[in-house]
Design a protein around this motif. Structure first.
Motif, PDB file in Angstrom:
ATOM      1  N   GLN A 161     -19.392  -1.114  21.000  1.00  0.00           N
ATOM      2  CA  GLN A 161     -18.172  -1.556  21.681  1.00  0.00           C
ATOM      3  C   GLN A 161     -17.358  -2.433  20.730  1.00  0.00           C
ATOM      4  OE1 GLN A 161     -18.431  -4.089  25.180  1.00  0.00           O
ATOM      5  NE2 GLN A 161     -16.549  -3.151  25.969  1.00  0.00           N
ATOM      6  N   GLU A 194     -20.280  -4.428  19.133  1.00  0.00           N
ATOM      7  CA  GLU A 194     -21.603  -4.780  19.669  1.00  0.00           C
ATOM      8  C   GLU A 194     -22.388  -3.484  19.860  1.00  0.00           C
ATOM      9  OE1 GLU A 194     -21.671  -6.954  23.374  1.00  0.00           O
ATOM     10  OE2 GLU A 194     -23.852  -6.829  23.519  1.00  0.00           O
ATOM     11  N   MET A 232     -27.573  -0.179  23.566  1.00  0.00           N
ATOM     12  CA  MET A 232     -28.485   0.971  23.654  1.00  0.00           C
ATOM     13  C   MET A 232     -28.169   1.809  24.896  1.00  0.00           C
ATOM     14  SD  MET A 232     -32.585   0.896  23.372  1.00  0.00           S
ATOM     15  CE  MET A 232     -32.943   1.378  21.697  1.00  0.00           C
ATOM     16  N   ARG A 233     -28.373   3.112  24.775  1.00  0.00           N
ATOM     17  CA  ARG A 233     -28.156   4.027  25.892  1.00  0.00           C
ATOM     18  C   ARG A 233     -29.382   4.912  26.064  1.00  0.00           C
ATOM     19  NH1 ARG A 233     -25.148   0.818  27.059  1.00  0.00           N
ATOM     20  NH2 ARG A 233     -22.892   0.835  26.979  1.00  0.00           N
ATOM     21  N   ASP A 260     -24.938 -15.401  23.763  1.00  0.00           N
ATOM     22  CA  ASP A 260     -24.302 -14.380  24.616  1.00  0.00           C
ATOM     23  C   ASP A 260     -24.251 -14.863  26.059  1.00  0.00           C
ATOM     24  OD1 ASP A 260     -23.226 -11.986  25.346  1.00  0.00           O
ATOM     25  OD2 ASP A 260     -25.087 -10.848  25.241  1.00  0.00           O
ATOM     26  N   ASP A 261     -23.333 -14.292  26.838  1.00  0.00           N
ATOM     27  CA  ASP A 261     -23.210 -14.600  28.273  1.00  0.00           C
ATOM     28  C   ASP A 261     -23.159 -16.102  28.498  1.00  0.00           C
ATOM     29  OD1 ASP A 261     -23.458 -11.895  28.562  1.00  0.00           O
ATOM     30  OD2 ASP A 261     -25.565 -11.946  29.166  1.00  0.00           O
ATOM     31  N   GLU A 280     -10.255  -7.183  30.342  1.00  0.00           N
ATOM     32  CA  GLU A 280      -9.779  -5.907  30.908  1.00  0.00           C
ATOM     33  C   GLU A 280      -8.261  -5.850  31.042  1.00  0.00           C
ATOM     34  OE1 GLU A 280     -11.987  -5.442  34.561  1.00  0.00           O
ATOM     35  OE2 GLU A 280     -13.741  -4.659  33.504  1.00  0.00           O
ATOM     36  N   TRP A 294     -12.869  -3.586  27.926  1.00  0.00           N
ATOM     37  CA  TRP A 294     -12.321  -2.245  28.101  1.00  0.00           C
ATOM     38  C   TRP A 294     -10.854  -2.153  27.667  1.00  0.00           C
ATOM     39  CZ3 TRP A 294     -14.692  -0.842  33.556  1.00  0.00           C
ATOM     40  CH2 TRP A 294     -16.080  -0.732  33.401  1.00  0.00           C
TER      41      TRP A 294
HETATM   42  N1  LIG Z   1     -16.986  -4.022  33.573  1.00  0.00           N
HETATM   43  C1  LIG Z   1     -16.849  -4.221  32.269  1.00  0.00           C
HETATM   44  N2  LIG Z   1     -17.948  -4.218  31.492  1.00  0.00           N
HETATM   45  C2  LIG Z   1     -17.779  -4.437  30.167  1.00  0.00           C
HETATM   46  C3  LIG Z   1     -16.529  -4.685  29.593  1.00  0.00           C
HETATM   47  N3  LIG Z   1     -16.721  -4.868  28.282  1.00  0.00           N
HETATM   48  C4  LIG Z   1     -18.019  -4.766  28.029  1.00  0.00           C
HETATM   49  N4  LIG Z   1     -18.695  -4.496  29.177  1.00  0.00           N
HETATM   50  C5  LIG Z   1     -20.130  -4.313  29.364  1.00  0.00           C
HETATM   51  O1  LIG Z   1     -20.725  -5.603  29.279  1.00  0.00           O
HETATM   52  C6  LIG Z   1     -21.978  -5.523  28.650  1.00  0.00           C
HETATM   53  C7  LIG Z   1     -21.966  -6.407  27.443  1.00  0.00           C
HETATM   54  O2  LIG Z   1     -23.231  -6.489  26.920  1.00  0.00           O
HETATM   55  P1  LIG Z   1     -24.179  -7.734  27.119  1.00  0.00           P
HETATM   56  O3  LIG Z   1     -23.466  -8.869  27.759  1.00  0.00           O
HETATM   57  O4  LIG Z   1     -24.840  -7.966  25.810  1.00  0.00           O
HETATM   58  O5  LIG Z   1     -25.232  -7.199  28.175  1.00  0.00           O
HETATM   59  C8  LIG Z   1     -26.068  -6.139  27.838  1.00  0.00           C
HETATM   60  C9  LIG Z   1     -27.346  -6.578  27.156  1.00  0.00           C
HETATM   61  O6  LIG Z   1     -27.789  -7.803  27.718  1.00  0.00           O
HETATM   62  C10 LIG Z   1     -28.296  -5.481  27.537  1.00  0.00           C
HETATM   63  N5  LIG Z   1     -28.405  -4.557  26.414  1.00  0.00           N
HETATM   64  C11 LIG Z   1     -27.686  -3.448  26.143  1.00  0.00           C
HETATM   65  N6  LIG Z   1     -28.108  -2.888  24.990  1.00  0.00           N
HETATM   66  C12 LIG Z   1     -29.123  -3.673  24.529  1.00  0.00           C
HETATM   67  C13 LIG Z   1     -29.986  -3.623  23.390  1.00  0.00           C
HETATM   68  O7  LIG Z   1     -29.864  -2.763  22.535  1.00  0.00           O
HETATM   69  N7  LIG Z   1     -30.926  -4.621  23.266  1.00  0.00           N
HETATM   70  C14 LIG Z   1     -31.045  -5.624  24.178  1.00  0.00           C
HETATM   71  N8  LIG Z   1     -31.984  -6.576  24.012  1.00  0.00           N
HETATM   72  N9  LIG Z   1     -30.257  -5.691  25.265  1.00  0.00           N
HETATM   73  C15 LIG Z   1     -29.302  -4.728  25.425  1.00  0.00           C
HETATM   74  O8  LIG Z   1     -27.791  -4.809  28.660  1.00  0.00           O
HETATM   75  C16 LIG Z   1     -26.603  -5.489  29.107  1.00  0.00           C
HETATM   76  C17 LIG Z   1     -25.673  -4.494  29.728  1.00  0.00           C
HETATM   77  O9  LIG Z   1     -25.209  -3.583  28.799  1.00  0.00           O
HETATM   78  P2  LIG Z   1     -24.091  -2.539  29.169  1.00  0.00           P
HETATM   79  O10 LIG Z   1     -24.373  -1.938  30.497  1.00  0.00           O
HETATM   80  O11 LIG Z   1     -23.905  -1.664  28.018  1.00  0.00           O
HETATM   81  O12 LIG Z   1     -22.840  -3.441  29.409  1.00  0.00           O
HETATM   82  C18 LIG Z   1     -22.167  -4.040  28.292  1.00  0.00           C
HETATM   83  C19 LIG Z   1     -20.751  -3.524  28.233  1.00  0.00           C
HETATM   84  O13 LIG Z   1     -20.642  -2.139  28.463  1.00  0.00           O
HETATM   85  C20 LIG Z   1     -15.391  -4.685  30.442  1.00  0.00           C
HETATM   86  O14 LIG Z   1     -14.241  -4.900  30.026  1.00  0.00           O
HETATM   87  N10 LIG Z   1     -15.583  -4.458  31.760  1.00  0.00           N
END
Ligand SMILES: Nc1nc2c(ncn2[C@@H]2O[C@@H]3COP(=O)(O)O[C@H]4[C@@H](O)[C@H](n5cnc6c(=O)[nH]c(N)nc65)O[C@@H]4COP(=O)(O)O[C@H]3[C@H]2O)c(=O)[nH]1
Length: 539
Positions: free
Chosen positions: A297, A311, A314-315, A429-430, A491, A510
């Motif tokens: 992203q 960033e 993973m999918r 993060d967060d 957004e 987004w």
């Molecule tokens: N509604 C909305 N969402 C947005 C926007 N911009 C970004 N996001 C979403 O917010 C999440 C950001 O990742 P995160 O806070 O690190 O939060 C991540 C992270 O904590 C974890 N994650 C994802 N990939 C990995 C990874 O490879 N390793 C680890 N340890 N955690 C991961 O899963 C969480 C969720 O990931 P995703 O579902 O991909 O969701 C991502 C992304 O798709 C936006 O404008 N609007």
């Protein structure tokens, strides 16, 4: 090589699940069988209690009848000979008026001289009374009368008058069930006065001083109730076959329910295992397959609109379904193999982006670390190895971890310091979702603070007026600590404008781009022209 292993594992897991389901169904059916047993006994006890009440009612009615006959006959003045014609007439009248008496007789000097059935010459010598009731009645059991062979009588005697009651009449209760034992016994002597079927004197001791009792004794379900005077106790004992019939009836009803309940529980078990255990196991083995891949992203510079990094997210494409990262990451954390996930992320990022990063040395990829990674010494060596293998400079990578990750272990500080020594930048993060204090935040040597999407969402929203203030405070806090800021989940252009106005350098959301393949990212970066700044506002 991996897929057969997955197959074998999932086959084994399915066998284990099948076994567990069979156990659950069996346990539910055993429970149902046990409940049927209890139900059958309870029904038997209830039936026995109803019959005991009937035995008792009949005993009390016959006792009242006997009392009345004796009172009437003994008070009727007769001449010297109680067995005179007039006396005999009186006995017959009393006998006819009684509901229960089979004969009414006269006693003199311990001898039965006559009865409503006839005269007995010099008289029949009576044995000693079996017991004396609280109303003064002397009770004789197992008596017989001349001319009435084959009949046994219970007799009650007082004031020279004796009343005979046929035992068969007294016990004429629940005749349709000759297997049911019933009767009466003397509480004090544990001796049966009258009864049919089995009687265990030990049952009497179960009554102690109670008015009533129900219990199971071997093959019998026994119910007992004492007369108000407490000296005589009525009892009914249901034998096993009768109870068994009730148990079988209850089984007929409860076993299918038990089986159904077991099936539903097994289905829940199966569902839970699919959701958690199986999902974690499947994910673990999918990690090495093409089902698992990375998306990137864009992170943009809010001033220039240029994409300066991405960033890595993973999918997992599980069949036709994309599993949300929150689910499979949490499952891997719970199952204890999150470090293998991070290892795979690093491998995939190196494979996907090494060439791209070589072409764009000022671009970075941000990798998520979990709490376990932050307390493991392996993380630093894994990242250093990756740099060595790819020949990329450390500034090509950031690592980010949530506040929770920072809180979880005391080794975190050392691991972060080591990562920074290698040359990678570290982001929290967060930020704002946990409970970290300013003191806590300042105790770590960090580079970047990522403002959580929740705060960004609150910007300019009516009713959450404090949202703007909170974001401003977080930005000021980051500035005070010398951290760079990335706002997440942007957004709208209004949010981007607000953040830009307050000096936030970077943003992700987004508005600028969704998570995408490395090829799409490459095109996005290539399409940027300095004149189009800022990126989002030009569209
Ligand atoms: N509604 C909305 N969402 C947005 C926007 N911009 C970004 N996001 C979403 O917010 C999440 C950001 O990742 P995160 O806070 O690190 O939060 C991540 C992270 O904590 C974890 N994650 C994802 N990939 C990995 C990874 O490879 N390793 C680890 N340890 N955690 C991961 O899963 C969480 C969720 O990931 P995703 O579902 O991909 O969701 C991502 C992304 O798709 C936006 O404008 N609007």
């Amino acid at each position: 090589m991996i897929l057969p292993a997955i197959d074998l594992r999932s086959k084994l897991a399915n066998v284990a699940l099948l076994f567990a389901s069979a156990m659950v169904i069996t346990a539910c059916m055993l429970l149902a069988a046990h409940m049927a047993e209890l139900r059958g006994r309870h029904d038997s006890a209830e039936g026995a209690t109803r019959i005991v009440a009937e035995v008792l009612r009949k005993a009390q009615a016959s006792s009242a009848d006997v009392d009345a006959i004796i009172n009437i006959v003994s008070r009727t003045p007769v001449h010297a000979d109680a067995c005179s014609e007039q006396g005999m007439l009186r006995l017959r009248q009393a006998d006819a008026a009684s509901l229960f008496a089979s004969a009414v007789g006269r006693i003199q000097n311990g001898r039965l001289m006559c009865s409503s059935l006839g005269l007995y010459g010099p008289g029949l010598l009576l044995d000693a009374a079996t017991t004396v009731s609280s109303t003064g009645l002397r009770i004789h059991t197992g008596m017989s009368l001349p001319g009435m062979e084959g009949h046994k009588y219970l007799a009650a005697e007082r004031d020279g008058v004796i009343v005979f009651i046929d035992e068969a009449v007294t016990l004429d209760i629940f005749r349709t069930a000759p297997d049911v034992a019933l009767g009466m016994f003397l509480r004090t002597e544990h001796r049966r006065l009258i009864g049919r079927g089995d009687f265990n004197p030990a049952w009497a001791s179960s009554m102690a001083q109670q008015t009533s009792a129900t219990f199971v004794d071997g093959d019998y379900v026994v119910a007992m109730h004492a007369t108000p005077e407490h000296d005589v106790v009525a009892y009914v004992a249901f034998p096993r076959p009768r109870t068994q019939t009730r148990i079988d009836e209850a089984r007929l009803f409860l076993l299918p329910i038990g089986a159904l309940f077991g099936v539903v529980l097994s289905a829940c078990l199966w569902l839970l295992s699919r959701l958690y255990v199986q999902k974690a196991a499947d994910f673990r083995y999918a990690l090495q397959s093409p089902q698992v891949f990375m998306q990137y992203q864009p992170i943009v510079d809010l001033r220039s609109g240029r994409c300066i990094g991405a960033e890595a997210l993973m999918r997992w494409q599980r069949g036709k379904r994309m599993v949300p990262p929150d689910h499979f990451i949490a499952a891997a954390e719970k199952a204890g193999f999150i470090e293998r996930v991070t290892e795979r992320v690093v491998q995939l990022v190196a494979r996907d982006a090494a060439v791209f990063l070589h072409e764009h040395p000022d671009f970075h990829i941000s990798i998520n670390l979990s709490a376990a990674d932050l307390s493991s010494g392996r993380t630093v060596s894994m990242l250093a190895n990756m740099l060595e293998r790819t020949g990329l400079p450390p500034q090509s990578f950031w690592v980010e971890a949530t506040e929770r990750g920072f809180l979880e272990s005391t080794d975190v500080m050392q691991v972060i310091d080591d990562i920074r020594t290698v040359g990678l930048r570290v982001a929290i993060d967060d930020f704002g979702t946990g409970y970290s204090s300013l003191a806590f935040l300042s105790s770590f040597r960090l580079d970047v603070l990522k403002i959580d999407k929740r705060f960004v969402d609150a910007i300019g929203v009516a009713g959450i007026g404090t949202g703007d203030k909170v974001v401003t405070m977080v930005i000021d806090l980051a500035r005070t600590l010398g951290l760079e800021v990335v706002a997440e989940g942007v957004e709208t252009e209004a949010q981007a404008h607000f953040l830009r106005e307050r000096g936030v350098q970077y943003a992700q959301g987004w508005l600028f781009g969704r998570p995408q393949s490395v090829d799409a990212l490459r095109k996005l970066v290539a399409a940027w022209l300095p004149s189009q700044a800022p990126l989002a506002t030009s569209t």
